[in-house]
Design an enzyme around this catalytic site. Structure first.
Site, PDB file in Angstrom:
ATOM      1  CE1 TYR A   1      -3.783  -1.982   5.707  1.00 36.45           C
ATOM      2  CE2 TYR A   1      -3.271   0.240   4.633  1.00 36.45           C
ATOM      3  CZ  TYR A   1      -3.509  -1.263   4.389  1.00 36.45           C
ATOM      4  OH  TYR A   1      -3.400  -1.572   3.115  1.00 36.45           O
TER       5      TYR A   1
ATOM      6  CB  THR B   1      -0.829   0.009   1.360  1.00 41.60           C
ATOM      7  OG1 THR B   1      -1.537   1.206   1.463  1.00 41.60           O
ATOM      8  CG2 THR B   1       0.022  -0.315   2.539  1.00 41.60           C
TER       9      THR B   1
HETATM   10  N1  UFG Z   1     -12.772  11.305   2.255  1.00 41.70           N
HETATM   11  C1  UFG Z   1     -13.621  12.334   2.681  1.00 41.70           C
HETATM   12  N2  UFG Z   1     -14.968  11.699   3.057  1.00 41.70           N
HETATM   13  C2  UFG Z   1     -15.219  10.528   3.298  1.00 41.70           C
HETATM   14  C3  UFG Z   1     -14.479   9.336   3.053  1.00 41.70           C
HETATM   15  C4  UFG Z   1     -12.949   9.928   2.532  1.00 41.70           C
HETATM   16  O1  UFG Z   1     -13.532  13.324   2.456  1.00 41.70           O
HETATM   17  O2  UFG Z   1     -16.386  10.167   3.585  1.00 41.70           O
HETATM   18  C5  UFG Z   1     -11.635  11.560   1.739  1.00 41.70           C
HETATM   19  C6  UFG Z   1     -10.365  11.219   2.690  1.00 41.70           C
HETATM   20  O3  UFG Z   1     -10.179  12.094   3.569  1.00 41.70           O
HETATM   21  C7  UFG Z   1      -9.207  11.238   1.598  1.00 41.70           C
HETATM   22  C8  UFG Z   1      -9.951  10.681   0.332  1.00 41.70           C
HETATM   23  O4  UFG Z   1     -11.401  10.942   0.623  1.00 41.70           O
HETATM   24  O5  UFG Z   1      -8.654  12.540   1.383  1.00 41.70           O
HETATM   25  C9  UFG Z   1     -10.104   9.349   0.041  1.00 41.70           C
HETATM   26  O6  UFG Z   1     -10.099   8.457   1.081  1.00 41.70           O
HETATM   27  P1  UFG Z   1     -10.561   6.939   1.237  1.00 41.70           P
HETATM   28  O7  UFG Z   1     -10.963   6.586   2.658  1.00 41.70           O
HETATM   29  O8  UFG Z   1     -11.198   6.293  -0.102  1.00 41.70           O
HETATM   30  O9  UFG Z   1      -9.036   6.502   0.841  1.00 41.70           O
HETATM   31  P2  UFG Z   1      -7.700   6.549   1.588  1.00 41.70           P
HETATM   32  O10 UFG Z   1      -6.850   7.625   0.790  1.00 41.70           O
HETATM   33  O11 UFG Z   1      -7.914   7.073   2.926  1.00 41.70           O
HETATM   34  O12 UFG Z   1      -7.189   5.156   1.737  1.00 41.70           O
HETATM   35  C10 UFG Z   1      -6.177   4.704   0.861  1.00 41.70           C
HETATM   36  C11 UFG Z   1      -6.337   3.217   0.924  1.00 41.70           C
HETATM   37  C12 UFG Z   1      -5.676   2.293   2.098  1.00 41.70           C
HETATM   38  C13 UFG Z   1      -4.476   3.315   2.805  1.00 41.70           C
HETATM   39  C14 UFG Z   1      -4.497   4.717   2.217  1.00 41.70           C
HETATM   40  C15 UFG Z   1      -3.170   5.416   2.683  1.00 41.70           C
HETATM   41  O13 UFG Z   1      -7.689   2.672   0.743  1.00 41.70           O
HETATM   42  O14 UFG Z   1      -5.687   1.102   2.313  1.00 41.70           O
HETATM   43  O15 UFG Z   1      -5.093   5.151   1.130  1.00 41.70           O
HETATM   44  O16 UFG Z   1      -3.449   6.608   3.230  1.00 41.70           O
HETATM   45  F1  UFG Z   1      -3.994   2.873   3.848  1.00 41.70           F
END
Ligand code: UFG
Length: 346
Positions: free
Chosen positions: A149, A122
């Site tokens: 994680y 990841t």
């Molecule tokens: N976000 C929102 N509102 C929500 C959900 C997400 O604004 O309800 C934002 C988050 O803050 C982030 C972006 O949308 O800026 C993407 O969020 P996701 O939860 O879809 O994905 P992440 O980037 O947090 O997660 C991904 C992978 C993980 C990994 C992570 C590393 O899914 O497995 O990147 O930071 F660990």
């Protein structure tokens, strides 16, 4: 191992989101996927391209038995805990499943004489580490995970690399950026319980099947104040795993490769793409930042291009969101996930 050989590939976590798409891609390229999954987060309905062996990833004896029974020639390892926020509030199980589970798998592979591993890693291994918004991350950049994680995934990578040096295993760690989209067939797609990812939550909000979306912060140091992420279609990820299973690599090699489109999109851009796909607005409001969210994660994917000949084919944002919508509007399985989107207790 070559495509079309009907060689058996053990897919741990193959009933989950990326695992199921990879099992399908393996079958389409003439491999025999054997899914190993305890169904704690995956779905029986997502196992359609080969047998399911129900088992725990920490159970070395069961892994070994599955490998010999099915004549396994390579392993693709997805089984693990993935929720960043939960890893902060309750880290113990992450070390147990992600690290001890990988240790058990490596021991079983060694005992069964299985020579190749493709590991689901990841972008969380990088953290933010002094990068400006939009800067591309390459594999040799500093690793500073911002969550347990990410720590456990980096630890597992290092354990695998040491195993390669010591025992001649050949392994590829694929570091995904933001896995998204769904197979266009509509038979498999994204179904997490609880769902925390932006695209399914934005679509559920727009479909009126979820709570209004909360944007986690609009005061980041980025062009529109929301976080930048590199969204990569799950079918493109699956294709990279198939390529890594068959790649010509010397025995004892360990390679880590980024999988991303090489382009950052802000949260606001994703919300706009969801509204375009839906043909209606996505109800949303601005909320506080979410703990552990780095402002910008964008891949330099050139290593996967040169080593695996990997070229993303469906990873432009509008294609991803359209494919995700087709699934989200009519998922083949997902009951718990949909309840959690509406904010109902399990
Ligand atoms: N976000 C929102 N509102 C929500 C959900 C997400 O604004 O309800 C934002 C988050 O803050 C982030 C972006 O949308 O800026 C993407 O969020 P996701 O939860 O879809 O994905 P992440 O980037 O947090 O997660 C991904 C992978 C993980 C990994 C992570 C590393 O899914 O497995 O990147 O930071 F660990």
């Amino acid at each position: 191992m070559t495509p079309g050989s009907q060689a058996a590939v053990l897919v741990t976590g193959g009933a989950g989101y990326i695992g199921a798409h990879t099992a399908k891609a393996l079958a389409e390229r003439g491999y025999r996927p054997v899914v190993y999954d305890d169904l704690s987060a995956g779905f029986r309905e997502a196992v359609r391209w080969g047998p399911l062996v129900r088992g725990d990833i920490r159970d070395e004896a069961a892994l070994r038995a599955a490998m010999s029974e099915h004549g396994v020639a390579a392993v693709v390892h997805f089984a693990g805990l993935i929720e960043v926020a939960r890893s902060v509030s309750d880290p113990g199980p992450f070390w147990d499943v992600n690290v001890s589970g990988t240790r058990a798998l490596l021991a079983a592979m060694q005992a069964a004489g299985v020579p190749r591993l493709v590991f689901s890693s990841t972008a969380a291994v990088y953290g933010q580490a002094g990068r400006a918004a939009g800067d591309l991350i390459s594999e040799d950049d500093e690793k500073a995970p911002s969550s347990p994680y990410g720590d456990t995934k980096l630890a597992a990578e290092r354990m695998i690399a040491a195993h390669c040096r010591a025992h001649g295993l050949t392994a590829v760690a694929l570091r995904y950026f933001n896995a998204s989209g769904a197979d266009p067939s509509g038979v498999i797609g994204e179904a997490h319980e609880p769902e925390t990812h932006l695209i399914p939550l934005a679509l559920a909000a727009g479909l009126g099947d979820g709570r209004p979306l909360t944007l986690f912060g609009d005061d980041f140091d980025t062009a529109d104040g929301t976080c930048l992420r590199d969204y990569v279609h799950v079918n493109d990820l699956a294709a990279a795993h198939v390529a890594a299973v068959g790649a010509e690599l010397a025995g004892g090699t360990f390679e880590a490769m980024n999988l991303g489109a090489g382009r950052g999109h802000s949260v606001r851009e994703v919300v706009a793409a969801a509204a375009r796909a839906l043909g209606r607005p996505v109800p949303h409001a601005i909320g506080p930042r979410r703990a552990g969210d780095p402002p910008s994660l964008v891949a330099d994917p050139s290593r996967a291009r040169s080593r695996l000949g990997w070229e993303p084919a469906r990873s432009d944002l509008d294609t991803i969101v359209r494919d995700a919508l087709r699934w989200e509007a009519q998922p083949a399985y997902a009951a718990g996930g949909r309840a959690s989107r509406r904010g109902e207790a399990k």
